[in-house]
Scaffold this motif. Structure first.
Motif, PDB file in Angstrom:
ATOM      1  N   ILE A  69     -14.755 -49.975 -19.823  1.00 16.70           N
ATOM      2  CA  ILE A  69     -13.147 -49.585 -19.802  1.00 16.70           C
ATOM      3  C   ILE A  69     -12.855 -50.593 -20.758  1.00 16.70           C
ATOM      4  CG2 ILE A  69     -11.091 -48.514 -19.154  1.00 16.70           C
ATOM      5  CD1 ILE A  69     -13.760 -46.859 -18.438  1.00 16.70           C
ATOM      6  N   ASN A 107     -11.377 -49.872 -24.696  1.00 19.12           N
ATOM      7  CA  ASN A 107      -9.814 -50.213 -25.088  1.00 19.12           C
ATOM      8  C   ASN A 107      -9.761 -51.379 -26.339  1.00 19.12           C
ATOM      9  OD1 ASN A 107      -7.634 -49.021 -23.113  1.00 19.12           O
ATOM     10  ND2 ASN A 107      -9.397 -49.248 -21.860  1.00 19.12           N
ATOM     11  N   ASP A 130     -18.294 -43.122 -20.245  1.00 19.27           N
ATOM     12  CA  ASP A 130     -17.072 -44.025 -20.052  1.00 19.27           C
ATOM     13  C   ASP A 130     -16.481 -44.081 -21.694  1.00 19.27           C
ATOM     14  OD1 ASP A 130     -19.335 -44.966 -18.579  1.00 19.27           O
ATOM     15  OD2 ASP A 130     -17.721 -45.555 -17.419  1.00 19.27           O
ATOM     16  N   HIS A 131     -17.131 -44.677 -22.632  1.00 12.59           N
ATOM     17  CA  HIS A 131     -16.562 -44.722 -23.922  1.00 12.59           C
ATOM     18  C   HIS A 131     -15.887 -43.492 -24.212  1.00 12.59           C
ATOM     19  CE1 HIS A 131     -18.985 -48.626 -24.486  1.00 12.59           C
ATOM     20  NE2 HIS A 131     -18.196 -48.878 -23.597  1.00 12.59           N
ATOM     21  N   VAL A 144     -12.729 -42.409 -22.434  1.00 10.33           N
ATOM     22  CA  VAL A 144     -11.457 -43.495 -22.761  1.00 10.33           C
ATOM     23  C   VAL A 144     -11.233 -43.168 -24.085  1.00 10.33           C
ATOM     24  CG1 VAL A 144     -10.631 -45.767 -22.732  1.00 10.33           C
ATOM     25  CG2 VAL A 144     -11.944 -44.974 -21.016  1.00 10.33           C
TER      26      VAL A 144
END
Length: 296
Positions: A121, A125, A233-234, A237
């Motif tokens: 995460i 970001n 996940d990527h 997000v």
């Protein structure tokens, strides 16, 4: 019953007892869920008081007619086709670089491995800041050369490649560690003998180093395949699969279908496709690479 047969039976029982904890975990978290998923793909999704009912191959017929599935599958295949060879090749180059006589190589090794220890995460970001149009690091550097701003995560033609860059940056350092360990296990006498024979660095790498690295290459490539198809996940997000499913991957589509739209039966069908795809790729890797692996 003879004493020898009693000893063999006792050893057999002890062996299975030692294997039992691992077998229980393997079946509980791998084999049983896989069989359950395949079974659920032949049923409808339970809704409230309506129980699941057997529908046969209807979910698979829906899958074949699903344009979103074909787009997501194409994205996943392109993602794997690019990230797997690039991350493995980059990891090998980095390992060769830091294995040589390099000033400050400990710092370089740490810099290469640093992205691996960052949470997924956090990585997403960080790269979202890099990709921010106008204010991000990439556009700031491009602005120094008078280049226009680019919406990296909002352009359907660029978004998948942008996510690929993040995955390669994250995984190459992890694979480098395995290659570095393998390089350090190669006897230095081989290099000395090759130097005496007048072999060039490229010849030594092609004839000696790379064949000895094949077990590591097989291990790394299998892990790279698994990582490329479990990426969620990527995507979650950075893009949430957008724009217009241009960056949606198969596992993310499964997640959306199961937990956002609550269509567990269709999600099970998609999961079966993912399992079959991973199994085929893994078997292909073993058949193609295992013949070239030298364990001794």
């Amino acid at each position: 019953m003879t004493r020898r047969s009693l000893t063999l039976r006792r050893e057999w029982v002890h062996g299975w007892l030692l294997l039992m904890p691992a077998l229980v975990l393997l079946f509980a978290f791998t084999h049983i869920p896989a069989v359950t998923t395949i079974w659920d793909s032949f049923f409808s999704t339970p809704r409230g008081q309506r129980a699941a009912r057997f529908v046969g191959l209807r979910n698979y017929e829906t899958l074949l007619a699903d344009d979103t599935f074909w787009q997501v599958l194409s994205n996943s295949l392109w993602y794997a086709a690019v990230t797997i060879p690039v991350s493995v090749a980059l990891a090998l180059l980095m390992a060769l670089w830091v294995d040589g006589k390099l000033s400050g190589r400990s710092f370089v090794r740490l810099a290469y491995f640093a992205p691996t220890v960052l949470p997924l995460i956090a990585v997403a970001n960080i790269w979202m800041f890099f990709y921010t149009p106008g204010f991000g690091l990439i556009d700031q550097i491009r602005g120094l050369f008078g280049l226009p701003q680019v919406n990296w995560l909002g352009n359907p033609d660029l978004v998948l490649g942008s996510v690929m860059v993040v995955a390669i940056w994250k995984e190459a350092g992890f694979f480098m560690i395995f290659y570095l360990a393998a390089l350090q296990s190669i006897p230095p006498q081989l290099r000395e003998a090759a130097a005496i024979e007048g072999a060039s660095c490229w010849t030594f790498f092609r004839r000696v180093t790379f064949p000895l690295l094949m077990p590591t290459t097989l291990f790394v490539s299998v892990n790279a395949v698994i990582n490329s198809f479990r990426m969620v996940d990527h995507v979650f997000v950075m893009t949430e699969g957008g724009p217009d499913n241009a960056s949606s991957l198969l596992l993310f589509y499964i997640y959306e279908t199961a937990f956002k739209f609550w269509d567990t039966a269709y999600a099970s069908t998609l999961t079966v496709v993912l399992l079959v795809l991973l199994s085929a790729l893994a078997l292909g890797q073993f058949f193609l690479l295992d013949k070239r692996v030298h364990y001794r």
